[in-house]
Motif scaffolding. Structure first.
Motif, mmCIF file in Angstrom:
data_model
loop_
_atom_site.group_PDB
_atom_site.id
_atom_site.type_symbol
_atom_site.label_atom_id
_atom_site.label_comp_id
_atom_site.label_asym_id
_atom_site.label_seq_id
_atom_site.Cartn_x
_atom_site.Cartn_y
_atom_site.Cartn_z
ATOM 1 N N GLY A 184 -26.316 -6.432 -43.435
ATOM 2 C CA GLY A 184 -26.805 -7.696 -42.907
ATOM 3 C C GLY A 184 -25.989 -8.905 -43.293
ATOM 4 N N ARG A 185 -24.990 -8.732 -44.164
ATOM 5 C CA ARG A 185 -24.169 -9.846 -44.604
ATOM 6 C C ARG A 185 -22.936 -9.982 -43.706
ATOM 7 N NH1 ARG A 185 -25.175 -12.016 -49.343
ATOM 8 N NH2 ARG A 185 -23.004 -12.472 -49.889
ATOM 9 N N TRP A 186 -22.382 -11.200 -43.696
ATOM 10 C CA TRP A 186 -21.203 -11.502 -42.891
ATOM 11 C C TRP A 186 -19.961 -11.506 -43.777
ATOM 12 C CZ3 TRP A 186 -21.335 -12.283 -37.584
ATOM 13 C CH2 TRP A 186 -22.613 -12.391 -37.026
ATOM 14 N N TYR A 187 -18.929 -10.773 -43.345
ATOM 15 C CA TYR A 187 -17.703 -10.634 -44.135
ATOM 16 C C TYR A 187 -16.508 -11.101 -43.324
ATOM 17 C CZ TYR A 187 -20.457 -7.612 -47.233
ATOM 18 O OH TYR A 187 -21.402 -7.120 -48.095
ATOM 19 N N TRP A 188 -15.526 -11.662 -44.051
ATOM 20 C CA TRP A 188 -14.275 -12.033 -43.390
ATOM 21 C C TRP A 188 -13.661 -10.808 -42.735
ATOM 22 C CZ3 TRP A 188 -14.294 -16.807 -42.580
ATOM 23 C CH2 TRP A 188 -14.603 -17.758 -43.562
ATOM 24 N N HIS A 189 -12.999 -11.036 -41.594
ATOM 25 C CA HIS A 189 -12.473 -9.924 -40.801
ATOM 26 C C HIS A 189 -11.028 -9.610 -41.217
ATOM 27 C CE1 HIS A 189 -12.939 -7.034 -37.768
ATOM 28 N NE2 HIS A 189 -12.436 -7.691 -36.726
ATOM 29 N N TRP A 190 -10.854 -9.304 -42.483
ATOM 30 C CA TRP A 190 -9.554 -8.862 -42.980
ATOM 31 C C TRP A 190 -9.763 -7.933 -44.179
ATOM 32 C CZ3 TRP A 190 -9.399 -10.824 -47.922
ATOM 33 C CH2 TRP A 190 -10.027 -12.047 -48.167
ATOM 34 N N ASP A 191 -8.748 -7.142 -44.477
ATOM 35 C CA ASP A 191 -8.811 -6.140 -45.535
ATOM 36 C C ASP A 191 -8.757 -6.828 -46.902
ATOM 37 O OD1 ASP A 191 -8.577 -3.991 -47.225
ATOM 38 O OD2 ASP A 191 -6.723 -3.197 -46.326
ATOM 39 N N PRO A 192 -9.768 -6.645 -47.757
ATOM 40 C CA PRO A 192 -9.732 -7.261 -49.094
ATOM 41 C C PRO A 192 -8.497 -6.855 -49.904
ATOM 42 C CG PRO A 192 -11.927 -6.450 -48.607
ATOM 43 C CD PRO A 192 -11.043 -5.950 -47.505
ATOM 44 N N ALA A 193 -7.930 -5.689 -49.586
ATOM 45 C CA ALA A 193 -6.722 -5.254 -50.296
ATOM 46 C C ALA A 193 -5.543 -6.169 -50.013
ATOM 47 C CB ALA A 193 -6.372 -3.814 -49.907
ATOM 48 N N PHE A 194 -5.671 -7.026 -48.998
ATOM 49 C CA PHE A 194 -4.620 -8.001 -48.702
ATOM 50 C C PHE A 194 -4.358 -8.902 -49.907
ATOM 51 C CE2 PHE A 194 -3.737 -12.384 -47.197
ATOM 52 C CZ PHE A 194 -2.489 -12.187 -46.656
ATOM 53 N N LEU A 195 -5.366 -9.092 -50.757
ATOM 54 C CA LEU A 195 -5.230 -9.975 -51.913
ATOM 55 C C LEU A 195 -4.521 -9.303 -53.092
ATOM 56 C CD1 LEU A 195 -8.730 -11.721 -51.908
ATOM 57 C CD2 LEU A 195 -6.548 -12.659 -51.139
ATOM 58 N N THR A 196 -4.203 -8.026 -52.967
ATOM 59 C CA THR A 196 -3.469 -7.343 -54.031
ATOM 60 C C THR A 196 -2.103 -8.000 -54.215
ATOM 61 O OG1 THR A 196 -4.542 -5.255 -53.450
ATOM 62 C CG2 THR A 196 -2.566 -5.132 -54.831
ATOM 63 N N PRO A 197 -1.747 -8.388 -55.436
ATOM 64 C CA PRO A 197 -0.458 -9.069 -55.644
ATOM 65 C C PRO A 197 0.713 -8.208 -55.178
ATOM 66 C CG PRO A 197 -1.841 -9.248 -57.600
ATOM 67 C CD PRO A 197 -2.520 -8.281 -56.685
ATOM 68 N N PRO A 198 1.711 -8.808 -54.541
ATOM 69 C CA PRO A 198 2.891 -8.056 -54.095
ATOM 70 C C PRO A 198 3.614 -7.427 -55.279
ATOM 71 C CG PRO A 198 2.839 -10.260 -53.134
ATOM 72 C CD PRO A 198 1.785 -10.229 -54.197
ATOM 73 N N ILE A 199 4.312 -6.322 -54.981
ATOM 74 C CA ILE A 199 5.047 -5.621 -56.039
ATOM 75 C C ILE A 199 6.290 -6.405 -56.443
ATOM 76 C CG2 ILE A 199 6.313 -3.504 -56.591
ATOM 77 C CD1 ILE A 199 4.460 -2.013 -54.696
ATOM 78 N N ASP A 200 6.986 -7.006 -55.474
ATOM 79 C CA ASP A 200 8.232 -7.696 -55.792
ATOM 80 C C ASP A 200 7.965 -9.083 -56.374
ATOM 81 O OD1 ASP A 200 7.154 -8.591 -53.439
ATOM 82 O OD2 ASP A 200 9.075 -9.059 -52.509
ATOM 83 N N GLU A 201 8.952 -9.630 -57.039
ATOM 84 C CA GLU A 201 8.848 -10.942 -57.662
ATOM 85 C C GLU A 201 8.879 -12.050 -56.601
ATOM 86 O OE1 GLU A 201 8.350 -11.749 -60.762
ATOM 87 O OE2 GLU A 201 8.396 -9.725 -61.577
ATOM 88 N N SER A 202 8.082 -13.096 -56.823
ATOM 89 C CA SER A 202 8.022 -14.184 -55.847
ATOM 90 C C SER A 202 9.371 -14.880 -55.693
ATOM 91 C CB SER A 202 6.955 -15.197 -56.255
ATOM 92 O OG SER A 202 7.252 -15.778 -57.511
ATOM 93 N N THR A 203 10.136 -14.956 -56.790
ATOM 94 C CA THR A 203 11.443 -15.611 -56.704
ATOM 95 C C THR A 203 12.390 -14.830 -55.797
ATOM 96 O OG1 THR A 203 12.081 -14.466 -58.741
ATOM 97 C CG2 THR A 203 11.288 -16.719 -58.956
ATOM 98 N N ILE A 204 12.267 -13.508 -55.797
ATOM 99 C CA ILE A 204 13.103 -12.675 -54.929
ATOM 100 C C ILE A 204 12.737 -12.933 -53.472
ATOM 101 C CG2 ILE A 204 13.680 -10.314 -54.269
ATOM 102 C CD1 ILE A 204 13.244 -9.493 -57.163
#
Length: 276
Positions: A184-204
């Motif tokens: 009965g709850r409303w959820y954003w229409h995207w995969d929560p795993a999207f928030l998993t931090p990327p493996i590579d470094e942000s500077t790269i």
């Protein structure tokens, strides 16, 4: 992987051949964020395709939670190959990308075959953006992964996150970006795993994006929301120094979500750039 998209076919009212335009949304959004812009661009004679990025909207979720820019680039290049069959046109494509979609747009434009992309519009995004503003976005997304009791609660959360945006008075439009589940709850229409931090470094990633942007010889437009906490004035100056040919447009009453904050001014800026 199956990706969903909306296709607005051109309305032929004059002799203008129009353009082929690919719209790429930001993280946590869906193709529906482009609805008004897509309709207006189509009325001006363009074929307009708004894509749901992997893990967003009606596109497939990745089983390995690979939502990297490299994966999005591969998706975008695959879409470019299919556009002529879809539209019947073989002219170059203009890419309009907001935030995450803009970063993907840089990579897609740099990696695409010569002549397949003719213009790039970056909506409040540059390779070297403000980390504090980006973190505020992630905090908002992570703070609501457990869903909302109803649409009004979701609307209140958005209003708190975007205090500068004029309220529409109705929360019905949120149904395009939320899904009601069995609980009965409303959820954003995207995969929560999207928030998993990327493996590579942000500077790269930043260095790669800057090299890709420098390699582009096509016209580039940067549309910045003057209230943005993601793309600062200094970040704009740095990007212009990096890519001197970039055309900068500022929307006075808009923040990071520029296309939604002032859609009329945003669409006018895009139309002016595409038509030239």
């Amino acid at each position: 992987m199956s990706l969903a998209a909306d296709h607005w076919k051109p309305v032929r009212g004059d002799d203008s051949p129009g353009s082929t335009i690919l719209l790429l949304h930001g993280g946590g959004q869906t193709r529906h964020s482009w609805k008004n812009t897509g309709q207006v661009l189509a009325q001006r004679g363009s074929d307009v395709i708004a894509l749901d990025s992997r893990g967003h909207g009606d596109s497939d979720w990745d089983a390995d939670a690979d939502y990297s820019l490299q994966a999005q680039n591969r998706d975008g290049l695959g879409v470019l190959e299919q556009i002529p069959e879809l539209t019947g046109r073989h002219d170059p494509v203009t890419i309009v990308g907001a935030s995450m979609g803009g970063m993907a747009g840089i990579g897609i434009s740099a990696l695409a075959p010569t002549g397949s992309v003719d213009k790039l519009v970056l909506v409040d995004v540059v390779p070297r953006f403000e980390k504090s503003g980006s973190q505020r976005i992630r905090d908002f997304m992570a703070g609501n992964v457990d869903g909302f009791d109803d649409l009004d609660q979701a609307a209140a959360a958005i209003a708190e996150y975007l205090p500068h945006r004029r309220a529409t008075g109705s929360s019905e439009g949120l149904k395009r970006n939320l899904r009601r589940r069995d609980d009965g709850r409303w959820y954003w229409h995207w995969d929560p795993a999207f928030l998993t931090p990327p493996i590579d470094e942000s500077t790269i990633r930043t260095d790669l994006l800057e090299r890709q942007a420098q390699s582009l010889t096509i016209p580039i437009q940067l549309i910045r929301g003057r209230l943005s906490d993601v793309v600062s004035e200094q970040a704009v100056r740095d990007f212009v120094e990096l890519v001197p040919t970039v055309e900068v447009v500022e929307l006075a009453g808009a923040g990071h979500t520029a296309a939604g904050d002032d859609n009329d001014a945003f669409t006018t800026a895009v139309l002016d750039f595409v038509d030239r």
